[in-house]
Scaffold this motif. Structure first.
Motif, PDB file in Angstrom:
ATOM      1  N   ALA A  78       0.919  -1.278   0.243  1.00 23.32           N
ATOM      2  CA  ALA A  78      -0.023   0.019  -0.012  1.00 23.32           C
ATOM      3  C   ALA A  78       0.944   1.558   0.401  1.00 23.32           C
ATOM      4  CB  ALA A  78      -1.300   0.076   1.000  1.00 23.32           C
ATOM      5  N   GLU A  79       1.841   0.846   0.333  1.00 27.27           N
ATOM      6  CA  GLU A  79       2.932   2.416   0.335  1.00 27.27           C
ATOM      7  C   GLU A  79       3.441   2.886  -0.343  1.00 27.27           C
ATOM      8  OE1 GLU A  79       6.350   1.851   2.080  1.00 27.27           O
ATOM      9  OE2 GLU A  79       6.177   0.128   2.720  1.00 27.27           O
ATOM     10  N   LEU A  80       3.362   1.935  -1.523  1.00 29.12           N
ATOM     11  CA  LEU A  80       3.710   1.819  -3.295  1.00 29.12           C
ATOM     12  C   LEU A  80       2.754   3.680  -3.702  1.00 29.12           C
ATOM     13  CD1 LEU A  80       5.434  -0.798  -3.748  1.00 29.12           C
ATOM     14  CD2 LEU A  80       6.881   0.851  -3.176  1.00 29.12           C
ATOM     15  N   ASN A  81       2.276   3.120  -3.415  1.00 28.14           N
ATOM     16  CA  ASN A  81       0.404   3.967  -3.932  1.00 28.14           C
ATOM     17  C   ASN A  81       0.693   5.240  -3.971  1.00 28.14           C
ATOM     18  OD1 ASN A  81      -0.934   2.061  -5.103  1.00 28.14           O
ATOM     19  ND2 ASN A  81      -1.793   1.413  -2.591  1.00 28.14           N
ATOM     20  N   THR A  82       2.153   6.143  -4.130  1.00 32.25           N
ATOM     21  CA  THR A  82       2.699   7.353  -3.925  1.00 32.25           C
ATOM     22  C   THR A  82       3.346   7.774  -5.327  1.00 32.25           C
ATOM     23  OG1 THR A  82       3.912   7.159  -3.114  1.00 32.25           O
ATOM     24  CG2 THR A  82       2.249   7.668  -1.579  1.00 32.25           C
ATOM     25  N   GLY A  83       2.740   8.905  -5.665  1.00 34.69           N
ATOM     26  CA  GLY A  83       4.117   9.663  -6.987  1.00 34.69           C
ATOM     27  C   GLY A  83       5.495   9.462  -6.422  1.00 34.69           C
ATOM     28  N   TYR A  84       5.771   8.936  -8.000  1.00 37.88           N
ATOM     29  CA  TYR A  84       7.647   9.054  -8.520  1.00 37.88           C
ATOM     30  C   TYR A  84       8.052  10.300  -7.769  1.00 37.88           C
ATOM     31  CZ  TYR A  84      12.164   7.722  -9.435  1.00 37.88           C
ATOM     32  OH  TYR A  84      13.512   7.642  -9.882  1.00 37.88           O
ATOM     33  N   THR A  85       9.216  10.467  -7.466  1.00 38.56           N
ATOM     34  CA  THR A  85       9.884  12.017  -7.740  1.00 38.56           C
ATOM     35  C   THR A  85      10.775  11.858  -7.793  1.00 38.56           C
ATOM     36  OG1 THR A  85      10.398  11.751  -4.862  1.00 38.56           O
ATOM     37  CG2 THR A  85       8.470  12.838  -5.230  1.00 38.56           C
ATOM     38  N   GLY A  86      11.280  10.538  -7.886  1.00 41.39           N
ATOM     39  CA  GLY A  86      13.240  10.158  -8.530  1.00 41.39           C
ATOM     40  C   GLY A  86      14.095  10.033  -6.949  1.00 41.39           C
ATOM     41  N   SER A  87      13.700  10.610  -5.827  1.00 37.71           N
ATOM     42  CA  SER A  87      14.422  10.257  -4.930  1.00 37.71           C
ATOM     43  C   SER A  87      15.298   9.259  -4.566  1.00 37.71           C
ATOM     44  CB  SER A  87      13.772  10.980  -3.727  1.00 37.71           C
ATOM     45  OG  SER A  87      12.862  10.112  -3.472  1.00 37.71           O
ATOM     46  N   GLU A  88      16.240   9.194  -3.860  1.00 41.92           N
ATOM     47  CA  GLU A  88      17.115   8.224  -3.744  1.00 41.92           C
ATOM     48  C   GLU A  88      16.112   7.415  -2.305  1.00 41.92           C
ATOM     49  OE1 GLU A  88      20.007   5.077  -3.578  1.00 41.92           O
ATOM     50  OE2 GLU A  88      19.652   6.701  -4.862  1.00 41.92           O
ATOM     51  N   LYS A  89      15.463   7.694  -1.790  1.00 42.91           N
ATOM     52  CA  LYS A  89      14.958   7.111  -0.598  1.00 42.91           C
ATOM     53  C   LYS A  89      13.718   6.442  -1.563  1.00 42.91           C
ATOM     54  CE  LYS A  89      11.352   7.927   2.589  1.00 42.91           C
ATOM     55  NZ  LYS A  89      10.636   8.763   3.517  1.00 42.91           N
ATOM     56  N   HIS A  90      13.129   7.150  -2.958  1.00 39.52           N
ATOM     57  CA  HIS A  90      12.293   5.899  -3.205  1.00 39.52           C
ATOM     58  C   HIS A  90      12.472   4.898  -3.572  1.00 39.52           C
ATOM     59  CE1 HIS A  90       8.143   9.502  -4.099  1.00 39.52           C
ATOM     60  NE2 HIS A  90       8.386   8.460  -3.103  1.00 39.52           N
ATOM     61  N   ILE A  91      13.836   4.265  -4.628  1.00 42.55           N
ATOM     62  CA  ILE A  91      14.279   3.784  -5.695  1.00 42.55           C
ATOM     63  C   ILE A  91      14.871   2.503  -4.257  1.00 42.55           C
ATOM     64  CG2 ILE A  91      16.763   3.013  -6.609  1.00 42.55           C
ATOM     65  CD1 ILE A  91      16.315   5.857  -7.840  1.00 42.55           C
ATOM     66  N   LYS A  92      15.743   3.328  -3.414  1.00 43.06           N
ATOM     67  CA  LYS A  92      15.497   2.129  -1.750  1.00 43.06           C
ATOM     68  C   LYS A  92      13.993   1.727  -1.518  1.00 43.06           C
ATOM     69  CE  LYS A  92      20.163   3.957  -0.281  1.00 43.06           C
ATOM     70  NZ  LYS A  92      20.613   4.584   0.722  1.00 43.06           N
ATOM     71  N   ILE A 127       7.515   9.401 -17.769  1.00 45.94           N
ATOM     72  CA  ILE A 127       7.950   9.667 -16.668  1.00 45.94           C
ATOM     73  C   ILE A 127       6.855  10.695 -16.146  1.00 45.94           C
ATOM     74  CG2 ILE A 127       9.560  11.095 -15.365  1.00 45.94           C
ATOM     75  CD1 ILE A 127      11.436  10.877 -16.953  1.00 45.94           C
ATOM     76  N   GLU A 128       6.303  11.202 -15.925  1.00 48.44           N
ATOM     77  CA  GLU A 128       4.737  12.284 -16.154  1.00 48.44           C
ATOM     78  C   GLU A 128       4.236  11.140 -15.651  1.00 48.44           C
ATOM     79  OE1 GLU A 128       5.719  11.798 -19.490  1.00 48.44           O
ATOM     80  OE2 GLU A 128       6.597  13.501 -19.434  1.00 48.44           O
ATOM     81  N   LYS A 129       3.822  11.933 -14.158  1.00 46.31           N
ATOM     82  CA  LYS A 129       2.227  10.818 -12.998  1.00 46.31           C
ATOM     83  C   LYS A 129       3.108   9.590 -13.465  1.00 46.31           C
ATOM     84  CE  LYS A 129      -0.685  14.246 -15.077  1.00 46.31           C
ATOM     85  NZ  LYS A 129      -2.473  14.251 -15.546  1.00 46.31           N
ATOM     86  N   LEU A 130       3.515   9.152 -12.726  1.00 47.63           N
ATOM     87  CA  LEU A 130       4.159   7.856 -12.651  1.00 47.63           C
ATOM     88  C   LEU A 130       4.633   7.271 -10.890  1.00 47.63           C
ATOM     89  CD1 LEU A 130       5.217   5.549 -14.280  1.00 47.63           C
ATOM     90  CD2 LEU A 130       7.574   5.842 -14.048  1.00 47.63           C
ATOM     91  N   THR A 131       3.495   6.036 -10.291  1.00 48.77           N
ATOM     92  CA  THR A 131       3.510   6.375  -9.228  1.00 48.77           C
ATOM     93  C   THR A 131       4.435   4.894  -9.132  1.00 48.77           C
ATOM     94  OG1 THR A 131       1.957   4.169 -10.052  1.00 48.77           O
ATOM     95  CG2 THR A 131       1.026   7.263  -9.146  1.00 48.77           C
ATOM     96  N   LEU A 132       4.722   4.861  -7.442  1.00 47.92           N
ATOM     97  CA  LEU A 132       6.450   3.725  -7.038  1.00 47.92           C
ATOM     98  C   LEU A 132       5.189   2.660  -7.270  1.00 47.92           C
ATOM     99  CD1 LEU A 132       6.998   4.965  -2.937  1.00 47.92           C
ATOM    100  CD2 LEU A 132       8.167   5.234  -5.774  1.00 47.92           C
ATOM    101  N   ALA A 133       4.149   2.455  -7.541  1.00 53.31           N
ATOM    102  CA  ALA A 133       3.701   0.752  -7.144  1.00 53.31           C
ATOM    103  C   ALA A 133       3.460   0.787  -9.061  1.00 53.31           C
ATOM    104  CB  ALA A 133       1.603   1.509  -6.757  1.00 53.31           C
ATOM    105  N   GLN A 134       3.006   1.755 -10.204  1.00 48.99           N
ATOM    106  CA  GLN A 134       3.776   0.965 -11.804  1.00 48.99           C
ATOM    107  C   GLN A 134       5.045   0.544 -11.775  1.00 48.99           C
ATOM    108  OE1 GLN A 134       2.987   4.305 -13.353  1.00 48.99           O
ATOM    109  NE2 GLN A 134       0.320   4.281 -13.825  1.00 48.99           N
ATOM    110  N   ILE A 135       5.927   1.084 -11.066  1.00 50.68           N
ATOM    111  CA  ILE A 135       7.313   0.566 -11.452  1.00 50.68           C
ATOM    112  C   ILE A 135       8.058  -0.251 -10.780  1.00 50.68           C
ATOM    113  CG2 ILE A 135       9.914   2.133 -10.858  1.00 50.68           C
ATOM    114  CD1 ILE A 135       8.754   4.833 -10.498  1.00 50.68           C
TER     115      ILE A 135
END
Length: 408
Positions: A78-92, A127-135
């Motif tokens: 559930a915590e992946l249902n947020t937008g992707y900002t390109g931060s290192e925290k999101h990648i980890k 890249i536009e409107k990409l979420t962590l869940a999609q990645i």
């Protein structure tokens, strides 16, 4: 002008010159017109190509976006249902969830491998409107294809399982070989098995039958197989002592197998004429109907020795209490942990857990069974050593030893 004279004899040269001039002028005009048309065509082609590329790019982007929206993998955190900002925290965060995902957990991925999956997914998704869940979804599917071991004959990340299997088989082979050579194999004394002769002898002295209950499961259960193998030894003793043996069964296949085992035991004892197949009978598949039938046999026949060896559930205490009521010596054995306390409380001897499986080797001393039993014991001893060593190393902060045993 009088000095200028026209030589009509050379008019042909004049005509040729005029025609040549007109030809040159016409050719030059055609060339200029063709150049302009070519230039216009080139510009039109460039515009068309640019439009086609733009259209294709838009189409690819739309397809990628549609794919990203339609990709679905179960158990997306559930915590992946947020937008992707390109931060290192999101990648980890993505790497951590990819490693623990249901479909890739067995691949034992490193963080660097998960990061590669994330980067490749970012390169393929808009890249536009990409979420962590999609990645996450795209990376998991990409990882399934990339690390698919279904068509591979060997998974190097599970070589520890191969080594452990080879060691165990080596121990079993070693002890089996020495058992066949006649070397004495020590097996600790098991009181319940040593009391079999005593129980059958007591029934013989009292002139009462022996009751053997092989559990309520079919022959596809290892505990039933172990119980029936012990039945062969009990039947041999009853044949030697000429004691009546009763074997009520709750499965037809168990009944057929028990009849053959008892017949063979009587044949080995030289008392095949004393074998009574009607004493090995089928009662019912119903659990408590079977228990009622066995209790009825106990109350009518008053056996002096009862054996409960196999799979038992709620009927364990009912059978043991009835046997105690009729005054029989009782020997029980099962690997059902939740029923062992009832047998311990109500029976004279109880085989606990693996003692039931070791009974056949203990009683028959057959080389193959002895070798298997000894080999497994050595394997268990090594496992205990490894566990203790692993605890010590982990306490000291040394993790390479425990990492080698990861098999998921």
């Amino acid at each position: 002008m009088s000095s200028l004279k026209f030589n009509h004899k050379k008019t042909n040269y004049l005509l040729m010159s005029v025609l040549l001039g007109f030809s040159l002028m016409f050719t030059a005009g055609q060339a200029r017109a063709t150049g302009e048309i070519t230039a216009q065509s080139s510009q039109t082609a460039e515009v068309t190509a640019a439009s086609a590329e733009a259209t294709q790019a838009v189409s690819v982007t739309a397809e990628a976006a549609a794919a990203a929206e339609t990709l679905q993998v179960p158990d997306v955190p559930a915590e992946l249902n947020t937008g992707y900002t390109g931060s290192e925290k999101h990648i980890k965060t993505l790497c951590a969830h990819i490693i623990k995902s249901r479909t890739l957990a067995s691949k034992d991925l490193e963080e660097s491998e998960a990061r590669v999956l994330v980067m490749d997914s970012l390169a393929q998704l808009p890249i536009e409107k990409l979420t962590l869940a999609q990645i996450y979804v795209h990376a998991v599917e990409l990882g399934e294809k990339r690390y698919d071991m279904s068509h591979s004959y060997f998974n190097p990340k599970r070589s520890n399982v191969l080594i452990a299997g080879i060691l165990l088989l080596s121990f079993i082979g070693y002890f089996t070989y020495h058992a066949r050579q006649g070397k004495d194999m020590f097996i600790r004394k098991i009181a319940g098995l040593s009391a079999i002769d005593e129980a059958v002898g007591r029934a013989t002295e009292m002139g009462k039958p022996v009751l053997f209950v092989p559990g309520i499961y079919d022959m596809d259960d290892i505990q039933t197989i172990a119980g029936v193998s012990i039945l062969g030894h009990v039947a041999k003793k009853t044949a030697e002592y000429e004691t009546n043996l009763l074997v009520p069964c709750t499965r037809s296949l168990v009944m057929s197998t028990s009849q053959e085992v008892v017949r063979e035991a009587y044949l080995k004892a030289g008392r095949v004429d004393s074998f009574k197949p009607e004493n090995i009978r089928y009662l019912t598949d119903d659990q408590f109907g079977y228990v009622a039938g066995v209790d009825g046999i106990m109350m009518r026949e008053k056996p002096a020795a009862n054996f409960y060896l196999g799979v038992f559930f709620a009927e364990s205490l009912i059978l043991a209490e009835t046997g105690h009521h009729v005054g029989a010596i009782q020997i029980a054995g099962t690997a059902m942990v939740h029923q062992i306390p009832f047998f311990v409380a109500a029976c004279d001897y109880t085989l606990i857990g693996e003692e039931l499986f070791a009974a056949s080797a203990y009683l028959t001393r057959e080389p193959m069974q002895l070798g298997t039993l000894k080999g497994q014991d050595v394997g268990k001893f090594l496992i205990i050593i490894v566990i203790v060593l692993g605890i010590v190393l982990e306490t000291c902060g040394i993790t390479f030893f425990s990492d080698w045993f990861i098999t998921h």
